[in-house]
Each structure stands twice: as C-alpha cells, then as structure tokens.
Write a protein that holds these residues in place. Structure first.
Motif, PDB file in Angstrom:
ATOM      1  N   SER A   1     -96.061   1.637   9.977  1.00  0.00           N
ATOM      2  CA  SER A   1     -95.726   2.955   9.424  1.00  0.00           C
ATOM      3  C   SER A   1     -96.328   3.153   8.035  1.00  0.00           C
ATOM      4  O   SER A   1     -96.749   4.254   7.674  1.00  0.00           O
ATOM      5  CB  SER A   1     -94.201   3.130   9.361  1.00  0.00           C
ATOM      6  N   ALA A   2     -96.363   2.073   7.255  1.00  0.00           N
ATOM      7  CA  ALA A   2     -96.899   2.160   5.890  1.00  0.00           C
ATOM      8  C   ALA A   2     -98.419   2.134   5.859  1.00  0.00           C
ATOM      9  O   ALA A   2     -99.036   2.341   4.813  1.00  0.00           O
ATOM     10  CB  ALA A   2     -96.351   1.006   5.052  1.00  0.00           C
ATOM     11  N   GLY A   3     -99.052   1.875   7.016  1.00  0.00           N
ATOM     12  CA  GLY A   3    -100.506   1.796   7.059  1.00  0.00           C
ATOM     13  C   GLY A   3    -101.059   0.477   6.600  1.00  0.00           C
ATOM     14  O   GLY A   3    -102.264   0.348   6.357  1.00  0.00           O
ATOM     15  N   ASP A   4    -100.197  -0.540   6.475  1.00  0.00           N
ATOM     16  CA  ASP A   4    -100.663  -1.849   6.026  1.00  0.00           C
ATOM     17  C   ASP A   4    -101.399  -2.604   7.121  1.00  0.00           C
ATOM     18  O   ASP A   4    -102.240  -3.464   6.826  1.00  0.00           O
ATOM     19  CB  ASP A   4     -99.472  -2.688   5.538  1.00  0.00           C
ATOM     20  N   ILE A   5    -101.064  -2.329   8.377  1.00  0.00           N
ATOM     21  CA  ILE A   5    -101.766  -2.903   9.518  1.00  0.00           C
ATOM     22  C   ILE A   5    -102.015  -1.783  10.520  1.00  0.00           C
ATOM     23  O   ILE A   5    -101.323  -0.756  10.497  1.00  0.00           O
ATOM     24  CB  ILE A   5    -100.983  -4.056  10.183  1.00  0.00           C
ATOM     25  N   PRO A   6    -102.986  -1.936  11.405  1.00  0.00           N
ATOM     26  CA  PRO A   6    -103.232  -0.901  12.414  1.00  0.00           C
ATOM     27  C   PRO A   6    -102.051  -0.749  13.359  1.00  0.00           C
ATOM     28  O   PRO A   6    -101.258  -1.667  13.545  1.00  0.00           O
ATOM     29  CB  PRO A   6    -104.464  -1.423  13.163  1.00  0.00           C
ATOM     30  N   GLY A   7    -101.954   0.409  13.987  1.00  0.00           N
ATOM     31  CA  GLY A   7    -100.926   0.627  14.988  1.00  0.00           C
ATOM     32  C   GLY A   7    -101.186  -0.179  16.237  1.00  0.00           C
ATOM     33  O   GLY A   7    -102.271  -0.754  16.415  1.00  0.00           O
ATOM     34  N   GLN A   8    -100.213  -0.246  17.093  1.00  0.00           N
ATOM     35  CA  GLN A   8    -100.332  -1.030  18.320  1.00  0.00           C
ATOM     36  C   GLN A   8    -101.568  -0.588  19.104  1.00  0.00           C
ATOM     37  O   GLN A   8    -101.715   0.579  19.458  1.00  0.00           O
ATOM     38  CB  GLN A   8     -99.072  -0.865  19.175  1.00  0.00           C
ATOM     39  N   ASP A   9    -102.490  -1.523  19.335  1.00  0.00           N
ATOM     40  CA  ASP A   9    -103.748  -1.300  20.059  1.00  0.00           C
ATOM     41  C   ASP A   9    -104.734  -0.379  19.341  1.00  0.00           C
ATOM     42  O   ASP A   9    -105.792  -0.068  19.874  1.00  0.00           O
ATOM     43  CB  ASP A   9    -103.484  -0.752  21.465  1.00  0.00           C
ATOM     44  N   GLU A  10    -104.429   0.063  18.134  1.00  0.00           N
ATOM     45  CA  GLU A  10    -105.372   0.903  17.385  1.00  0.00           C
ATOM     46  C   GLU A  10    -106.587   0.077  16.978  1.00  0.00           C
ATOM     47  O   GLU A  10    -106.451  -1.066  16.534  1.00  0.00           O
ATOM     48  CB  GLU A  10    -104.703   1.468  16.130  1.00  0.00           C
ATOM     49  N   ILE A  11    -107.777   0.645  17.133  1.00  0.00           N
ATOM     50  CA  ILE A  11    -109.005  -0.046  16.741  1.00  0.00           C
ATOM     51  C   ILE A  11    -109.422   0.396  15.352  1.00  0.00           C
ATOM     52  O   ILE A  11    -109.483   1.594  15.055  1.00  0.00           O
ATOM     53  CB  ILE A  11    -110.134   0.227  17.745  1.00  0.00           C
ATOM     54  N   VAL A  12    -109.687  -0.578  14.482  1.00  0.00           N
ATOM     55  CA  VAL A  12    -110.191  -0.302  13.134  1.00  0.00           C
ATOM     56  C   VAL A  12    -111.370  -1.228  12.872  1.00  0.00           C
ATOM     57  O   VAL A  12    -111.485  -2.296  13.469  1.00  0.00           O
ATOM     58  CB  VAL A  12    -109.100  -0.509  12.056  1.00  0.00           C
ATOM     59  N   HIS A  13    -112.253  -0.811  11.959  1.00  0.00           N
ATOM     60  CA  HIS A  13    -113.396  -1.639  11.626  1.00  0.00           C
ATOM     61  C   HIS A  13    -113.999  -1.174  10.319  1.00  0.00           C
ATOM     62  O   HIS A  13    -113.763  -0.046   9.862  1.00  0.00           O
ATOM     63  CB  HIS A  13    -114.444  -1.611  12.736  1.00  0.00           C
ATOM     64  N   SER A  14    -114.793  -2.046   9.715  1.00  0.00           N
ATOM     65  CA  SER A  14    -115.512  -1.692   8.494  1.00  0.00           C
ATOM     66  C   SER A  14    -116.610  -0.693   8.837  1.00  0.00           C
ATOM     67  O   SER A  14    -117.023  -0.557   9.995  1.00  0.00           O
ATOM     68  CB  SER A  14    -116.088  -2.945   7.844  1.00  0.00           C
ATOM     69  N   ASP A  15    -117.102   0.002   7.833  1.00  0.00           N
ATOM     70  CA  ASP A  15    -118.103   1.046   8.052  1.00  0.00           C
ATOM     71  C   ASP A  15    -119.409   0.513   8.617  1.00  0.00           C
ATOM     72  O   ASP A  15    -120.163   1.261   9.238  1.00  0.00           O
ATOM     73  CB  ASP A  15    -118.386   1.784   6.740  1.00  0.00           C
ATOM     74  N   ASN A  16    -119.685  -0.777   8.409  1.00  0.00           N
ATOM     75  CA  ASN A  16    -120.955  -1.333   8.890  1.00  0.00           C
ATOM     76  C   ASN A  16    -120.856  -1.937  10.292  1.00  0.00           C
ATOM     77  O   ASN A  16    -121.822  -2.530  10.782  1.00  0.00           O
ATOM     78  CB  ASN A  16    -121.504  -2.368   7.907  1.00  0.00           C
TER      79      ASN A  16
END
Length: 499
Positions: free
Chosen positions: A61-76
């Motif tokens: 909820s605080a955005g400290d980790i991705p949501g369940q199964d949410e994909i995140v990555h660096s810009d490169n």
C-alpha cells in the motif's frame, strides 16, 4: 517501522503475457502412460503470521514493494515477453542454449523453444521425464538431464521410491536432440547420491560430465558417507549409449569419516557441512574450474579432465551458509560465488538478514599455476528489500560479455533479475533490474527466477512459477555485448567470449 526500502520503479505497459506460436504436443520420452509425478514438486506454500501478512500488505500500500504479481523494472530493462507453462506444470529450473534454441529444465522434464524471434518464442517440444531438478545442458546432438530425486528406475515413466531401497535410481540421463522437435532418450548413468547439478567439459570425441551431488546417509545403499568428491562421466559423442562413470575424484581428502571439507555445526554454526558439491563452473580455455561445495569454495585445474586437481580451498564461516554456484570473469582473475541461504525457500532479502548474507561473494584470483589463491574482496546483494512472503537469495547468473568490464546478470528467485557490475571487486553495484511483486501475501510461496542468462543480445529467465521470460537490457555499459554471438551456451561451461 517499515521493513522495506523505497525505490523508483514504473509499471509495465503494453507487454503481451500470452504464449505466442504453436502449442506443441507433449512428447513423452517413455511409455505414453507416464504422468507428472507430484513427488517431485516443490514444497507447498507455508502460512505466515497475521502480523507478517499485515506488514506485507502495508508495504504494498505504501509503494515500498510492488503489488502482488505487479511487474516493475529499471528504465534500462525491457520486458519483451513471457511464455507461461503449458504441459509441464512442475518447477522450472535451469536453461541451456544452442543456435536458435533454448532448452528449459522443469522438474517434470524439459521444454524446447525456438528463439529465432526473441519477441515471440515458439514451443518446439515438451518432454515428459519427471525427476528433480532436471538440471540441463547441451553439446552438439546431445542433451544432458540431471536426476536428484530417488526414482523407481531410470526411465521417464519412473515414480518416486525411497533412497533406502537398493533398486532406486538417481543420476544422469542423455538424450539425442538432432531433431529438436523429437528428442530421443538414449542412455542413463547412475551416480552416487544422484545428480543435483552437472557441468560439461566438452572435447572433440567425448563429453566429460562433472556430476555434483551431496547429502549422503548411512541408510542409503548408493549414497554412503563420506561423499567428498564428484562423479566424472565420459560420454562418447558417436556412442552415447556407452556413457559411464570413469572416476570419482576426492576433492576434500581428510582423515575423518566425513573427509576434509567444512565440518559445519557445531564447529561452524549456521554453515552447511560439506558432503559433496552443489555446482561447478568450468572455464575450459583456462583449464580452470570453480566449485561451490556447500561449506567450501574451491579452485581447481581441469588440464586433465578425468582427474581434476584442487588448487585452493576457502571458507566463509561468518556470512556464507551454503556455497551454491560460481562464475568466473573473462580474464579468470575473479570468481563470484553465491550463497543460497535458506535453500532457496526463505525470505532473506530483507532488513533483518542484511546485505552480507544470502549474497554473492567476490573473490580475486592471485598468483600463478598451482599457487593461485582465492582472496575475498566484497559482497553483493540486490539493494531492494523484498516481502517476507518472497523467497529471495542469490542464484544462477551469467556474464554479460563486454571487454574490459565485469558485468553479470543474475536470478534472485522472487527478488527477480539483477544486472550488476563487479569490475571493481571491492565496490560492486547494480545497474538494472526486473522483478514481479510477491506471488502471495499470506503465505511463503516458492517462485521467481531460477536462472537468468545473457545469450545473443537478450536475457532469458526461467521463472519457477510464471514461465519463460525474455528481457532486453538497453544501456551503454552493456550494449557492446550485443555484438557477441555464440552457437552454444551452457553457463556452467563458460566460453571464451573474445578468444
């Protein structure tokens, strides 16, 4: 107090997640009655406390980790595509490559992909052959598959059977892959304590296979202590049916019943007792090998592949729990060892564990010839804390071939995929990442990237639960690697990229 460090990320946009191409038929490499064996599945999810569950939800909820199964990555980092599991539901494991093909191990067998178009890999074959871990390698027309779970026989229709029974089988299977769409099972070799992983030392007429296995017991007829070495299999290329064990070199000689490796607890609390090796990486161009052997890291010569000779042996009884795998840099003056704290099934990428445990250990190689030494320089661990429901620890990775730089891509289970730089042995740093949010927020569930390897311009990751991921790194520091093209890659048999 939050247990997670904030980080910048962005959501994935417009990435297809459906499998692309032909849904191939399931090829059973034994009788058609064979079925995936639940005895070789990973452990079931384990419930966590309500307070831990609340902490995970709070961090999301605080955005400290991705949501369940949410994909995140660096810009490169670009997530090119994902190919979900199809006919083989078991745990995905290691990867190997040859030409336009990728070979993906799975506890139920293996899968062959056509990656001539990395944006749309196509399934060519799925071979049913249960037996964890199904660690996989290829050389020419041969494919090698490790079995480290006690089976009723050496067929692909075998079932689980206790290791206490003399008739039980574990070891190495060999397939003919001259027709990638129809792999054929040609031979099997039983090895002491099975084959947890294996490493190829290929030659013109023969392929030598170093088999790593461990955890003997006086109650196991084919796996009794001391188990202080590795099995060496010789496979004639033109007659793979004649494959056989030709040596069992002792790597940890000692006077005691358990050999000369790390004694573990109580002498060294929290450290695995050395009863064999977990994984070995060879650098044939330099006649060198590095062994990750539970409580020990070793450097040895493979000038005579049937008789490897230990040069140096090191331990880390403060921060390493289980020496898991090894990677040389191209100049062969460094080795990165990984520590699989928690066996790959625990949450170790958090503030409580800290940055030095469950990490990589970077060692310089000093001296020459048989007087070479492994000298510790620093640790590297991904700088993003993960949820306490995410198994996360250093795991399998490979070099990204750039002259004058030491760059690596590495799997961290649910910690995702990390691209990092260890050119300065004392100051390693991450330069890119890809990850998914936790599989679950109310239980410890095993998942994430088992292996992440760089091959011919792309990163390929075999995710335990989610399937086959293709990534691309776009960064001036790694771009020169796009010019390197290989005809074959088994990461534990490191190529000379610039030779």
């Amino acid at each position: 107090m939050t247990l997670y460090s904030p980080r910048t990320r962005r959501r994935r946009l417009g990435v297809a997640t459906a499998a692309v191409g032909l849904l191939a038929a399931l090829f059973a490499a034994g009788p058609v009655s064979a079925t995936p064996d639940p005895g070789d599945k990973s452990s079931a999810p384990k419930s966590v406390s309500k307070s831990t569950e609340a902490e995970v939800e709070k961090a999301i909820s605080a955005g400290d980790i991705p949501g369940q199964d949410e994909i995140v990555h660096s810009d490169n980092i670009q997530h090119v595509t994902n190919i979900p599991k199809e006919a083989l539901p078991g745990t995905n494991s290691d990867l190997a490559f040859q030409g336009k093909y990728a070979f993906a191990g799975n506890y139920d067998g293996f899968r062959v992909f056509d990656i001539s178009n990395p944006k749309a890999p196509k399934t060519v074959a799925q071979v049913l052959c249960p037996g964890s871990q199904n660690d996989i390698s290829v050389s020419g027309n041969l494919l090698f598959l490790s079995t480290d779970s006690s089976r009723s026989d050496d067929s692909c229709a075998s079932t689980t059977q206790p290791a206490t029974e003399k008739s039980s089988w574990e070891g190495m299977k060999v397939f003919d892959i001259s027709d990638k769409a129809n792999p054929k099972y040609v031979s099997a070799v039983e090895t002491a304590c099975g084959s947890h992983t294996h490493t190829l030392v290929p030659e013109k007429k023969n392929v030598y296979v170093y088999v790593s296995s461990y955890s003997p017991s006086a109650t196991f007829p084919d796996c009794k202590p001391p188990h202080d070495g590795i099995s060496v299999i010789k496979v004639p290329r033109k007659a793979p049916q004649k494959a056989a064990v030709v040596n069992f070199p002792v790597l940890f000689p000692g006077d005691g019943a358990d050999g000369g490796g790390n004694p573990g607890a109580p002498t060294n609390p929290g450290v695995s007792k050395t009863t064999g090796c977990h994984d070995i990486t060879v650098l044939p161009s330099k006649d060198l090998a590095a062994g990750a052997c539970m409580g020990d890291g070793i450097l040895f010569s493979i000038a005579d592949p049937e008789n490897p000779k230990v040069i140096d042996q090191v331990q880390d009884n403060v921060n390493f729990a289980f020496w898991h795998s090894a990677t040389f840099n191209q100049k062969a003056n460094k080795v990165v060892f990984t520590d699989e704290l928690g066996g790959g099934g625990a949450a170790t990428c958090n503030e409580a564990i800290g940055p030095d445990r469950g990490a990589d250990g970077i060692y310089d190689i000093t001296g020459k010839g048989d007087k070479r030494k492994l000298v510790f320089k620093s640790y590297f661990k991904i700088p993003r804390h993960q949820a306490d429901t995410e198994n996360c620890v250093a795991h399998n990775g490979s070099l990204i071939p750039v002259k004058g730089k030491d760059l690596m891509v590495q799997a961290w289970y649910q910690g995702g995929v990390s691209v990092w730089d260890f050119t300065n042995s004392t100051k390693p740093k991450e330069i890119g990442y890809f990850e998914r949010g936790p599989l679950t927020t109310d239980a410890m569930t095993t998942g994430g990237s088992w292996s992440a390897y760089y091959y011919n311009g792309y990163i390929y990751s075999n995710d335990i639960a989610k399937g086959f991921d293709v990534l691309k790194v776009n960064d001036a520091r790694t771009d020169p690697a796009k010019k390197i093209r290989l005809g074959e890659l088994n990461v534990q048999t490191q190529p000379d990229y610039f030779g």
